[in-house]
Design an enzyme around this catalytic site. Structure first.
Site, PDB file in Angstrom:
ATOM      1  N   SER A  37      68.158  27.930 -52.868  1.00 48.33           N
ATOM      2  CA  SER A  37      69.430  28.496 -52.410  1.00 48.33           C
ATOM      3  C   SER A  37      70.421  28.671 -53.557  1.00 48.33           C
ATOM      4  CB  SER A  37      70.044  27.608 -51.327  1.00 48.33           C
ATOM      5  OG  SER A  37      69.247  27.634 -50.170  1.00 48.33           O
ATOM      6  N   GLY A  82      67.948  29.707 -47.862  1.00 49.44           N
ATOM      7  CA  GLY A  82      67.693  30.614 -48.968  1.00 49.44           C
ATOM      8  C   GLY A  82      68.984  31.104 -49.586  1.00 49.44           C
ATOM      9  N   GLY A  85      71.805  33.941 -51.349  1.00 44.54           N
ATOM     10  CA  GLY A  85      72.335  35.301 -51.251  1.00 44.54           C
ATOM     11  C   GLY A  85      73.026  35.634 -49.958  1.00 44.54           C
ATOM     12  N   CYS A 105      70.297  26.862 -42.308  1.00 48.24           N
ATOM     13  CA  CYS A 105      71.143  27.474 -43.342  1.00 48.24           C
ATOM     14  C   CYS A 105      71.051  29.004 -43.301  1.00 48.24           C
ATOM     15  CB  CYS A 105      70.791  26.903 -44.707  1.00 48.24           C
ATOM     16  SG  CYS A 105      72.106  27.151 -45.908  1.00 48.24           S
ATOM     17  N   LEU A 106      70.352  29.621 -44.235  1.00 47.57           N
ATOM     18  CA  LEU A 106      70.208  31.083 -44.179  1.00 47.57           C
ATOM     19  C   LEU A 106      69.483  31.494 -42.903  1.00 47.57           C
ATOM     20  CD1 LEU A 106      70.617  33.748 -45.952  1.00 47.57           C
ATOM     21  CD2 LEU A 106      68.201  33.510 -46.481  1.00 47.57           C
ATOM     22  N   GLN A 117      71.931  31.775 -40.238  1.00 48.88           N
ATOM     23  CA  GLN A 117      72.704  33.022 -40.344  1.00 48.88           C
ATOM     24  C   GLN A 117      71.883  34.222 -39.864  1.00 48.88           C
ATOM     25  OE1 GLN A 117      73.564  32.796 -44.509  1.00 48.88           O
ATOM     26  NE2 GLN A 117      75.097  31.183 -44.263  1.00 48.88           N
ATOM     27  N   ASN A 128      74.823  23.583 -48.590  1.00 45.43           N
ATOM     28  CA  ASN A 128      74.754  24.491 -49.732  1.00 45.43           C
ATOM     29  C   ASN A 128      74.743  25.921 -49.208  1.00 45.43           C
ATOM     30  OD1 ASN A 128      74.263  25.983 -51.987  1.00 45.43           O
ATOM     31  ND2 ASN A 128      72.131  25.322 -52.237  1.00 45.43           N
ATOM     32  N   GLY A 188      77.242  29.773 -49.086  1.00 46.48           N
ATOM     33  CA  GLY A 188      78.438  30.517 -49.472  1.00 46.48           C
ATOM     34  C   GLY A 188      78.864  31.534 -48.441  1.00 46.48           C
ATOM     35  N   HIS A 236      71.937  21.279 -44.192  1.00 43.61           N
ATOM     36  CA  HIS A 236      70.550  20.981 -44.557  1.00 43.61           C
ATOM     37  C   HIS A 236      70.119  19.672 -43.913  1.00 43.61           C
ATOM     38  CE1 HIS A 236      69.784  24.150 -47.620  1.00 43.61           C
ATOM     39  NE2 HIS A 236      71.094  24.231 -47.507  1.00 43.61           N
ATOM     40  N   GLU A 243      67.281  18.602 -43.837  1.00 49.36           N
ATOM     41  CA  GLU A 243      66.243  17.979 -44.666  1.00 49.36           C
ATOM     42  C   GLU A 243      66.832  17.163 -45.817  1.00 49.36           C
ATOM     43  OE1 GLU A 243      67.111  21.040 -44.712  1.00 49.36           O
ATOM     44  OE2 GLU A 243      67.048  21.899 -46.726  1.00 49.36           O
TER      45      GLU A 243
END
Lengths: 153, 367
Positions: B50, B228, B230, B255-256, B259, B297, B299, B339, B341
């Site tokens: 990430s 991940g 971006g 996370c990603l 999204q 983590n 953005g 996360h 994990e």
């Protein structure tokens, strides 16, 4: 054997000492990189000091009787809470903490006169100056064609 | 010739210059500059995909003091563009330590910058938001700034395709296989696979370009959409895959992946000012009222206003109210923005994997 280091707030009696350091540094790195006038004279420096009226100041470092470094602190015309600070050290006396000691004296002087921030230009290609101001906690920024630093007090 | 301890600079796109000294590899690089407040776990952070495309600033002042070992990697290589720290320890002490942080970075040609005023740098990023930056080596800050302005911005690159698995692979078999789970690799951390295996899952890892038809043909019991790097707005292909599988398979989005599921349910995503990166982010579970301390983590975040199709917000971040989790009352879908994990960070949230296993059991039955 090197003499004892001493630091003083300079007055008219010290202008020749300061000019000698300034000329040596200009000879070493050129006036632009040194950010000093090419032909600084004792008379011109004395006139400059007279304009300080107790707010600005020059601090001088000596080893024994030999002048080896100085710091120049000048209030900005437009902003009474902002002072410009420059520090110059002879090449063979760098990396000894002289610049930092002079900067601390200047900062104490500026704080006592209501200064809220120090500001100044960092000459292009003068990485030592950039590192020095970074190390004493200043924030450096590339602006236009050059660099400037700011140190909140 | 650049070398260790040589003077170098981190130059931000607003012209800010932060002097430091090189360690690791001595080469210029650029990326989005982000900071993490985690106090330990630098090896996990370095290898977290990430962080691809980013220059990572660690706010903790001493980094590298327990060295580098073979156990704590979270992917096959260092993923950050560069590492910026106050002080990189040269004499680590830990029984598992195999090399220093400097040696690790140098071995993978990743530059590090130490001696940086990371407090001032972090305050700048917090105040002005994350921004692009460059490590200047053998060039002036002005030259580095010019170089930086010619580079593509972080949010314009599909970084998932740069970190995803190139071919499918199987993770280590569990001692007692209960379920077969596919993980779509958008930049996964190995600990996701370890935790699934511990719970009896045979895990097949697939590239991000896998289609919904291919996944259904595998006969899997459930799907994990991994974290991940971006901007999720660039990932229409992953959103299409998730959308096609909603209601047909139990889905866990992390996370990603969270999204991506949010986008599949109509939400748009937006960029956070300086992101959430650290190991102590408080998240409130709206269903239980319980607050979890989480490792984060990311953005970008989901805008809940666009959510349709019955999916609901299950968790929110207590610092800024952003969406931290989604659940569907009638479909087997759970997602979390943080996360679960850990690696690094608290293991408090591995319960999310237990919930996923419950979902597999309820949806398909245990084998």
């Amino acid at each position: 054997m090197p003499g004892r280091l001493s630091f003083v707030r300079a007055d008219r009696r010290h202008v020749d000492d300061i000019v000698s350091v300034a000329r040596a540094i200009v000879a070493e790195m050129g006036p632009q990189r040194a950010a000093l006038p090419e032909s600084l004279t004792a008379e011109a420096l004395a006139r400059r000091m007279a304009r300080y009226r107790g707010r600005g100041a020059i601090f001088l470092a000596r080893e024994g009787r030999r002048p080896v470094a100085f710091a120049m602190l000048e209030p900005e015309r437009d902003d009474p809470q902002t002072f410009a600070l420059g520090v110059w050290v002879l090449p063979e006396h760098r990396r000894r903490g002289l610049g930092r000691e002079l900067a601390l004296m200047a900062i104490e002087h500026a704080r006592a006169r209501g200064c809220r921030r120090l500001r100044g230009l960092i000459p292009p290609e003068n990485e030592a100056a950039l590192s020095f101001f970074g190390d004493i906690g200043a924030y450096a920024q590339a602006v236009g064609g050059g660099m400037q630093y700011e140190l909140p007090l | 010739m650049a070398g260790v301890n040589q003077r170098a600079y981190l130059v931000l796109e607003d012209g800010s210059v932060f002097p430091g000294r090189l360690f690791g590899a001595a080469r210029p690089i650029h990326g989005e500059v982000v900071f993490s407040t985690a106090m330990t776990g630098y090896q996990e952070m370095l290898t977290d995909p990430s962080y691809a495309g980013q220059i990572l600033v660690l706010t903790y002042p001493l980094v590298g003091n327990y060295g580098i070992n073979a156990q704590d990697v979270e992917s096959r290589r260092i993923q950050v563009q560069a590492l910026v720290v106050r002080e990189a320890c040269e004499t680590p002490s830990h029984w598992q330590a195999e090399m220093t942080l400097h040696e690790y970075l140098a071995s993978q040609d990743v530059p590090g910058l130490q001696g940086v005023d990371t407090r001032a740098l972090t305050r700048r990023l917090r105040h002005h938001g994350v921004m692009m930056g460059a490590i200047a080596v053998d060039e002036t800050p002005r030259e580095a700034l010019e170089r930086l302005r010619g580079q593509p911005r972080y949010g314009t690159i599909d970084l998932v395709r740069t970190v995803t698995a190139s071919t499918p692979y199987e993770w280590e078999e569990p001692p007692r296989r209960r379920y077969h789970v596919a993980v779509v690799d958008s930049g996964l951390k190995y600990n996701i696979l370890r935790l699934l295996r511990e719970r009896g899952c045979q895990v097949t890892v697939l590239p991000c370009t896998v289609t919904s038809d291919e996944l259904l043909e595998m006969g899997i019991d459930g799907l994990v959409l991994s974290p991940g790097p971006g901007d999720p707005a660039l990932l229409d292909y992953l959103v299409a895959t998730a959308k096609a599988l909603v209601g047909r398979l139990p889905i866990l989005g992390i996370c990603l992946g969270h999204q991506v599921v949010g986008r599949a349910f109509g939400a748009r995503t937006y960029k956070l000012k300086f992101g959430h990166r650290g190991a102590n982010h408080p998240v409130k579970d709206l269903l239980t009222g319980r607050v979890h301390i989480t490792s984060q983590n990311h953005g970008y975040a989901i805008d809940a206003d666009g959510l349709r199709g019955g999916i609901e917000v299950s968790q929110v971040h207590l610092n800024d109210g952003t969406v931290e989790g989604l659940y569907h009352p009638s479909l087997p879908i759970i997602t979390i923005q943080y996360h679960s994990e850990a690696s690094p960070g608290p293991m408090d949230n591995v319960y999310v994997f237990d919930r996923f296993i419950e979902m597999l059991r309820e949806y398909g039955g245990s084998r």
